[in-house]
Design an enzyme around this catalytic site. Sequence first.
Site, PDB file in Angstrom:
ATOM      1  N   GLY A  12       0.794  -1.228   0.000  1.00  0.00           N
ATOM      2  CA  GLY A  12       0.000   0.000   0.000  1.00  0.00           C
ATOM      3  C   GLY A  12       0.823   1.274   0.000  1.00  0.00           C
ATOM      4  O   GLY A  12       0.495   2.240  -0.703  1.00  0.00           O
ATOM      5  N   LYS A 129     -11.317  -9.088   4.216  1.00  0.00           N
ATOM      6  CA  LYS A 129     -10.375  -8.187   3.533  1.00  0.00           C
ATOM      7  C   LYS A 129     -10.770  -6.731   3.764  1.00  0.00           C
ATOM      8  O   LYS A 129     -11.811  -6.271   3.267  1.00  0.00           O
ATOM      9  CB  LYS A 129     -10.394  -8.506   2.032  1.00  0.00           C
ATOM     10  N   LYS A 214      -3.555  -9.458  -2.643  1.00  0.00           N
ATOM     11  CA  LYS A 214      -2.577  -9.318  -3.735  1.00  0.00           C
ATOM     12  C   LYS A 214      -1.300 -10.136  -3.494  1.00  0.00           C
ATOM     13  O   LYS A 214      -0.611 -10.493  -4.461  1.00  0.00           O
ATOM     14  CB  LYS A 214      -2.230  -7.850  -3.990  1.00  0.00           C
TER      15      LYS A 214
HETATM   16  N1  LIG Z   1       5.862  -9.989  12.662  1.00  0.00           N
HETATM   17  C1  LIG Z   1       5.849  -8.888  11.917  1.00  0.00           C
HETATM   18  N2  LIG Z   1       6.978  -8.440  11.320  1.00  0.00           N
HETATM   19  C2  LIG Z   1       6.977  -7.331  10.570  1.00  0.00           C
HETATM   20  N3  LIG Z   1       5.866  -6.579  10.338  1.00  0.00           N
HETATM   21  C3  LIG Z   1       4.704  -6.985  10.897  1.00  0.00           C
HETATM   22  C4  LIG Z   1       4.639  -8.143  11.702  1.00  0.00           C
HETATM   23  N4  LIG Z   1       3.354  -8.298  12.125  1.00  0.00           N
HETATM   24  C5  LIG Z   1       2.655  -7.277  11.595  1.00  0.00           C
HETATM   25  N5  LIG Z   1       3.456  -6.480  10.853  1.00  0.00           N
HETATM   26  C6  LIG Z   1       2.961  -5.298  10.145  1.00  0.00           C
HETATM   27  O1  LIG Z   1       2.537  -5.714   8.868  1.00  0.00           O
HETATM   28  C7  LIG Z   1       2.671  -4.599   7.980  1.00  0.00           C
HETATM   29  C8  LIG Z   1       2.541  -5.068   6.531  1.00  0.00           C
HETATM   30  O2  LIG Z   1       1.177  -5.335   6.255  1.00  0.00           O
HETATM   31  P1  LIG Z   1       0.278  -4.336   5.399  1.00  0.00           P
HETATM   32  O3  LIG Z   1       0.516  -2.927   5.838  1.00  0.00           O
HETATM   33  O4  LIG Z   1      -1.105  -4.869   5.444  1.00  0.00           O
HETATM   34  O5  LIG Z   1       0.889  -4.608   3.975  1.00  0.00           O
HETATM   35  P2  LIG Z   1       0.937  -3.848   2.569  1.00  0.00           P
HETATM   36  O6  LIG Z   1       2.305  -3.256   2.488  1.00  0.00           O
HETATM   37  O7  LIG Z   1       0.734  -4.958   1.586  1.00  0.00           O
HETATM   38  O8  LIG Z   1      -0.161  -2.809   2.520  1.00  0.00           O
HETATM   39  C9  LIG Z   1       4.018  -4.033   8.364  1.00  0.00           C
HETATM   40  O9  LIG Z   1       4.186  -2.715   7.959  1.00  0.00           O
HETATM   41  C10 LIG Z   1       3.977  -4.180   9.898  1.00  0.00           C
HETATM   42  O10 LIG Z   1       3.474  -2.994  10.487  1.00  0.00           O
HETATM   43  N1  LIG Z   2      -6.001  -6.554  -3.077  1.00  0.00           N
HETATM   44  C1  LIG Z   2      -5.167  -6.260  -2.050  1.00  0.00           C
HETATM   45  O1  LIG Z   2      -4.624  -7.142  -1.374  1.00  0.00           O
HETATM   46  O2  LIG Z   2      -4.934  -4.900  -1.824  1.00  0.00           O
HETATM   47  P1  LIG Z   2      -4.092  -4.273  -0.613  1.00  0.00           P
HETATM   48  O3  LIG Z   2      -2.738  -4.919  -0.657  1.00  0.00           O
HETATM   49  O4  LIG Z   2      -4.036  -2.795  -0.921  1.00  0.00           O
HETATM   50  O5  LIG Z   2      -4.829  -4.574   0.656  1.00  0.00           O
END
Ligand SMILES: Nc1ncnc2c1ncn2[C@@H]1O[C@H](COP(=O)(O)OP(=O)(O)O)[C@@H](O)[C@H]1O
Ligand SMILES: NC(=O)OP(=O)(O)O
Length: 321
Positions: A12, A129, A214
């Site tokens: 994201g 989701k 994704k």
């Molecule tokens: N064990 C872990 N190690 C590292 N990050 C973690 C952990 N558990 C949760 N996270 C969190 O997960 C986040 C990544 O998930 P998310 O923000 O949903 O992903 P995306 O980058 O696909 O949007 C990291 O930025 C961190 O804050």
């Molecule tokens: N489709 C999907 O997983 O989107 P985000 O990574 O933005 O949640």
Amino acid sequence: MTARKIVVALGGNAILANDASAAAQQRALRETAKYLVKFIQQGDSLIISHGNGPQVGNLLLQQAAGSTPENPAMPLDTAVAMTQGSIGYWLQNAMAAELTALGLEMDVATVVTQVVVDENDPAFGAPTKPIGPFYDHEAVTALKAAHPEFHFVEDAGRGYRRVVASPRPIDVVEAGAVNQLVNAGVIPIAAGGGGIPVVRREHELAGVEAVIDKDFASEKLAERVGADQLIILTAVDHVYVNFNTPAQRRLNTVSISELQQHIADGQFAPGSMLPKVEAAIEFVTHRPEGQAVITSLSNLGEFIENGSGTIVSVVNAESSV
Ligand SMILES: Nc1ncnc2c1ncn2[C@@H]1O[C@H](COP(=O)(O)OP(=O)(O)O)[C@@H](O)[C@H]1O
Ligand SMILES: NC(=O)OP(=O)(O)O
């Protein structure tokens, strides 16, 4: 040395930080492209995928606010297709501009990508989701009253978010076309937003109401094109155990069995780090000669030069601090 085939999944923060305007997302993607071209500069073949959670949620809200019987809101599969198209458009132009600035001549093309799911996936009965913005208690109460069909969850003290069904991907319909493009020297952008969710019915594909994760969709694409590496880019440079505690420990090179033990211990948050770790395990299980990497965009230079990041591999896997 033959070019390695790499699937990079953008998290994201590579697209949208605080400002959801088109101009701000285009600026963010131009920055992202500066990192991604490093792979091209070192001779790798690149396939790019990306998320769409905030964007597809915002689009549904815009549609709910403005729809009429004559101008109806689009179903969720079509909204996913719309965000796949808009983000792909921004990203292919960002990549093209960055390649041109470096004097590199390469075509970049977004592929409208459908991802097959199982109509009977239990995920359809249990939405998980998160999409769109965060709401406070008052706003979520008003939304629930206006849209009893919407589901919301409380997200780690940050507020409420709408959740939709997120079935597991089974196949990527356009994987063959993506593979032909990458083998011909094109940089494809594919499986954006987890791909457009479809089910197979008789001889046709039918869209379904869902948003596929994704990371899982990128994994399936990486598997189907026979990628050497699946690189999942997110906001953290490594996966950690005891994340955000004084006992936090970084995982460098890690085996599937060690990761499975950490999953069993509840080390990875569902809906954020857990799907990334599960996708990494799945990729390496299907492509034992390959590698899955979880790191951040800003750490990409360090990963390329020094191998910094969490690397899941069946070869030489040992955890380190
Ligand atoms: N064990 C872990 N190690 C590292 N990050 C973690 C952990 N558990 C949760 N996270 C969190 O997960 C986040 C990544 O998930 P998310 O923000 O949903 O992903 P995306 O980058 O696909 O949007 C990291 O930025 C961190 O804050
Ligand atoms: N489709 C999907 O997983 O989107 P985000 O990574 O933005 O949640």
